[in-house]
Design an enzyme around this catalytic site. Structure first.
Site, PDB file in Angstrom:
ATOM      1  CG  ASP A  64      23.190  56.617  17.328  1.00  0.00           C
ATOM      2  OD1 ASP A  64      23.247  56.385  18.551  1.00  0.00           O
ATOM      3  OD2 ASP A  64      22.723  57.669  16.850  1.00  0.00           O
ATOM      4  CB  CYS A 196      30.907  21.977  25.526  1.00  0.00           C
ATOM      5  SG  CYS A 196      31.390  22.915  26.993  1.00  0.00           S
TER       6      CYS A 196
END
EC number: 4.2.1.127
Length: 397
Positions: A64, A196
């Site tokens: 979690d 890019c």
């Protein structure tokens, strides 16, 4: 990759392989290897991932708050624990995502989980934490408007793979919008592809973008992939050393400069993705690539990859030549080289299974577990393009 959780149990390689065929003889599986190459290549036929891949999925999902795919929110604790630089997170998420698409193809029982994780991957990819370097560097506040193919190519491919795996149209409008941006920018440029950063053109990032057009066509019956031929002609004419089967590091369209160093990681990444679109192209250069970069050692049991020519050093530069070549070997069906490379890469990283979750004590690069996961499960980019629809679509979700 370092974790604060204490080790409670470590599963041996033999125990890990229980239930997935007979354990290999010790001579076949070196210490530190978690499954045989034959088992990795047999996953799709058996419709089951190997136990170590299942343990990798547990790492990606189980804990979690800190597992990479815990929730859609813009929390990046998993990457903070791995000390992943902000600029690298986009690649980490993307390579996890491509592996998840193959998991969906391998095991129908895991397809829903893979789709769930792909949803989270797409959501996280859109967080400013992932693309904020674009703004920080002064290139703009919109990461998809122009250029930045190193980011938006991956996002577009992930949109498509999510819909292929799940049948869900959750991101369909965003996917259509980004595909048009990419296609129109390619058409407007005087060279084939998209940069890019401004004036920085990398062939590997463009391979992602073009593959994303093929996935969009598969979903919608369009023909954006027609642009691929001009791109392959361009990179073959201007950006590859044909004698060595290797791409040059980068191209800079404003000056026409090509950096004269060839790059193994650039080439391996590109040939792997191009193989899904034009198998003959990659098959033409693959033998020369191996002759140029691959060094077999330890009496044939291991192989490592030089990042560039004129050196005996393995994995220089960004440190990813061997890992991307592992992916390329898998794409090409080269079991011998895959085995040799995995023998070189995995044991020094000291893998262990702790509470059903795979972790590496000494990962060899910033994208180590992502690329090993992807290579271990990779079904082939062409196979992903042919992925059958899910048994029950989540239409409209």
């Amino acid at each position: 990759m370092r974790f604060t959780l204490k080790t409670t149990a470590i599963v041996s390689a033999a125990a890990l392989l229980a239930g997935f065929g007979p354990p290999p003889r010790a001579a076949e599986l070196p210490p530190g290897r978690l499954a045989t190459t034959e088992d990795y290549f047999a996953q799709q036929a058996k419709q089951a991932v190997t136990p170590d891949v299942m343990a990798q999925l547990a790492y990606m999902n189980y804990i979690d708050f800190i597992s990479p795919f815990y929730s859609r929110g813009c929390s990046f604790e998993a990457w903070e624990l791995k000390h992943t630089p902000q600029r690298v997170i986009k690649y980490s998420i993307a390579f996890y995502a491509y592996g998840l698409a193959s998991v969906a193809l391998i095991d129908p029982k895991l397809r829903a989980l893979a789709g769930h994780d792909l949803d989270i991957a797409v959501s996280k990819m859109k967080c400013k934490r992932v693309w904020g370097d674009w703004e920080e560097d002064g290139f703009g506040t919109d990461p998809i408007e122009k250029e930045n193919i190193m980011y938006k190519g991956h996002l577009n491919l992930m949109y498509g793979l999510y819909q292929l795996v799940t049948g869900s149209r959750r991101y369909e409008a965003e996917h259509a919008h980004l595909t048009r941006i990419i296609h129109d920018e390619i058409a407007a440029n005087p060279f084939a592809g998209i940069v890019c950063e401004p004036d920085n053109y990398f062939v590997q990032c463009n391979s992602v973008a073009y593959l994303s057009l093929w996935v969009y066509d598969r979903l919608h019956g369009t023909d954006y992939r027609a642009a691929t031929r001009a791109w392959l002609d361009f990179i073959q004419k201007d950006l590859i050393d044909p004698e060595r089967g290797a791409f040059y590091l980068s191209y800079h369209p404003e000056s026409g400069a090509v950096k004269p160093w060839i790059s193994a990681y650039t080439t391996a990444w590109t040939l792997a993705m191009v193989h899904g679109m034009d198998p003959a192209f990659s098959e033409r250069y693959y033998p020369r690539f191996k002759q140029t970069f691959v060094e077999v050692y330890d009496e044939g049991r291991k192989a490592r990859v030089r990042e560039t020519a004129g050196t005996d050093d393995a994995d220089g530069g960004v440190g990813l030549a061997s890992a991307f070549t592992l992916l390329l070997a898998r794409e090409m069906g080269d079991q011998q080289l895959f085995d040799q490379l995995l023998n070189h890469l995995e044991p020094p990283a000291k893998p262990s299974i702790v509470s059903a979750s795979l972790r590496y004590e000494h990962p060899g690069s910033l994208l180590f577990d992502e690329l090993l996961f992807l290579a271990k499960v990779h079904a082939g980019f062409g196979a992903l393009l042919r992925m059958p629809p899910p048994a029950a679509k989540l239409a409209g979700k």
